[in-house]
Design a protein around this motif. Structure first.
Motif, short mmCIF file in Angstrom:
data_model
loop_
_atom_site.label_atom_id
_atom_site.label_comp_id
_atom_site.label_asym_id
_atom_site.label_seq_id
_atom_site.Cartn_x
_atom_site.Cartn_y
_atom_site.Cartn_z
N LEU A 129 24.34 66.70 32.77
CA LEU A 129 23.83 66.54 34.13
C LEU A 129 24.00 65.12 34.51
CD1 LEU A 129 23.05 67.95 36.63
CD2 LEU A 129 20.80 67.92 35.72
N ASP A 130 23.60 64.24 33.76
CA ASP A 130 23.79 62.96 34.27
C ASP A 130 24.99 62.40 34.50
OD1 ASP A 130 20.81 62.51 33.91
OD2 ASP A 130 20.99 61.51 31.98
N GLY A 131 25.88 62.64 33.70
CA GLY A 131 27.36 62.55 34.12
C GLY A 131 27.80 63.10 35.18
N LEU A 132 27.46 64.36 35.49
CA LEU A 132 27.94 65.06 36.65
C LEU A 132 27.36 64.29 38.01
CD1 LEU A 132 27.45 68.84 35.55
CD2 LEU A 132 29.79 67.59 36.00
N ALA A 133 25.95 63.66 37.95
CA ALA A 133 25.09 63.40 38.96
C ALA A 133 26.02 61.86 39.16
CB ALA A 133 23.90 62.99 38.50
N ASN A 134 26.62 61.29 38.32
CA ASN A 134 27.30 59.98 38.44
C ASN A 134 28.90 60.21 39.02
OD1 ASN A 134 25.19 58.01 37.65
ND2 ASN A 134 25.70 58.54 35.73
N GLY A 135 29.08 61.43 39.17
CA GLY A 135 30.36 61.90 39.80
C GLY A 135 31.45 61.77 38.78
N LEU A 136 31.16 62.03 37.45
CA LEU A 136 32.50 62.01 36.41
C LEU A 136 32.71 63.47 36.26
CD1 LEU A 136 30.43 59.65 33.87
CD2 LEU A 136 32.18 59.10 35.38
N PRO A 137 34.24 63.47 35.86
CA PRO A 137 34.76 64.77 35.74
C PRO A 137 34.46 65.13 34.28
CG PRO A 137 36.31 62.87 35.74
CD PRO A 137 35.26 62.43 36.27
N ASN A 138 34.52 66.59 33.94
CA ASN A 138 34.19 66.94 32.64
C ASN A 138 34.85 66.10 31.59
OD1 ASN A 138 32.75 68.86 33.98
ND2 ASN A 138 34.24 70.65 33.59
N ILE A 141 33.04 63.15 30.81
CA ILE A 141 31.87 63.17 30.33
C ILE A 141 32.08 63.46 28.69
CG2 ILE A 141 29.93 64.57 30.23
CD1 ILE A 141 30.27 65.13 33.19
N ALA A 142 33.05 64.31 28.38
CA ALA A 142 33.38 64.76 27.12
C ALA A 142 33.64 63.41 25.96
CB ALA A 142 34.48 65.80 27.13
N TYR A 143 34.66 62.55 27.01
CA TYR A 143 34.96 61.54 26.15
C TYR A 143 33.93 60.67 25.85
CZ TYR A 143 37.25 56.92 25.20
OH TYR A 143 37.56 55.91 24.69
N ASP A 144 33.03 60.36 26.90
CA ASP A 144 31.98 59.47 26.66
C ASP A 144 30.74 59.89 25.72
OD1 ASP A 144 32.77 57.81 28.63
OD2 ASP A 144 31.38 58.53 30.33
N LEU A 145 30.84 61.32 25.55
CA LEU A 145 29.73 61.92 24.45
C LEU A 145 30.45 62.31 23.23
CD1 LEU A 145 27.71 64.23 27.31
CD2 LEU A 145 27.16 61.91 26.28
N SER A 146 31.84 62.10 23.26
CA SER A 146 32.52 62.55 21.92
C SER A 146 32.15 63.89 21.74
CB SER A 146 31.86 61.55 20.97
OG SER A 146 32.05 60.26 20.99
N ILE A 147 32.63 64.64 22.64
CA ILE A 147 32.57 66.14 22.56
C ILE A 147 33.95 66.72 23.21
CG2 ILE A 147 30.19 66.62 22.21
CD1 ILE A 147 29.84 67.18 25.12
N SER A 148 34.14 67.90 23.04
CA SER A 148 35.44 68.47 23.92
C SER A 148 35.01 69.04 25.09
CB SER A 148 35.96 69.60 23.12
OG SER A 148 35.03 70.88 23.42
N PRO A 149 36.00 68.87 26.14
CA PRO A 149 35.77 69.40 27.40
C PRO A 149 35.19 70.48 27.65
CG PRO A 149 38.08 68.03 27.52
CD PRO A 149 37.37 68.26 26.02
#
Length: 184
Positions: A129-138, A141-149
């Motif tokens: 949610l924080d990533g989405l609130a910062n306007g980041l695409p999925n 966010i996936a890359y930043d959190l080291s998870i899959s889209p």
């Protein structure tokens, strides 16, 4: 004058006495004179700001000048009234203060409710949610959190369900309201 106009008035011997009780007072408007014993009105206003006490402040003085009024307004005063003043001027300033107080209370209530709603989210859902609130695409966010889209999409669907919202914009409104609370 304020009492006869229907306002409940509480006065203090000086700014230091007021500051001792400021945290425990009911919400209301604060009328400060520039020249007061022990601590002047601008210093009281500054102390309120430093302590995070957000009450509408009206500064009044018989010795005003432009630099003083600018300083008071920059510090958040809602009005700067020079003595002698008309009754209507002080009443209008107090009414404006109470309108602001009501609006601020409403914003604060929404922020508190939003923060409570966000507590149902897992830490990972909150990160999404924080990533989405910062306007980041999925994908970002996936890359930043080291998870899959796809995992981001699953967390996004889960957080929307937990927050009981139908759209991303509703979820973002909740996140932004909670951020407003954290900034206060």
């Amino acid at each position: 004058m304020l009492k006869t106009s229907g306002y409940r008035v509480q006065s203090y011997a000086d700014g230091a006495e007021f500051l001792k009780e400021a945290r425990s007072l009911q919400p209301g408007c604060v009328l400060l004179d520039i020249r007061m014993p022990k601590i002047d009105g601008l210093q009281v206003q500054e102390a309120l700001n430093e302590r995070g006490i957000r009450l509408p402040v009206i500064i009044m003085t018989g010795h005003g000048d432009i630099p003083l009024s600018v300083r008071a307004m920059k510090a958040g005063a809602i009005d700067f009234i020079e003595k002698p003043f008309e009754k209507e001027a002080i009443i209008a300033a107090v009414e404006a203060g109470f309108l602001l107080l009501g609006r601020d209370r409403s914003i604060q209530d929404r922020a508190e409710e939003a923060a409570l709603r966000l507590q149902v989210l897992s830490p990972r859902e909150r990160e999404v949610l924080d990533g989405l609130a910062n306007g980041l695409p999925n994908k970002t966010i996936a890359y930043d959190l080291s998870i899959s889209p796809r995992t981001v999409e699953i967390h996004r669907a889960s957080l929307m369900s937990k927050l009981n919202v139908r759209s991303l914009s509703e979820a973002l409104r909740i996140a932004f309201a909670a951020q407003d609370r954290d900034l206060q």
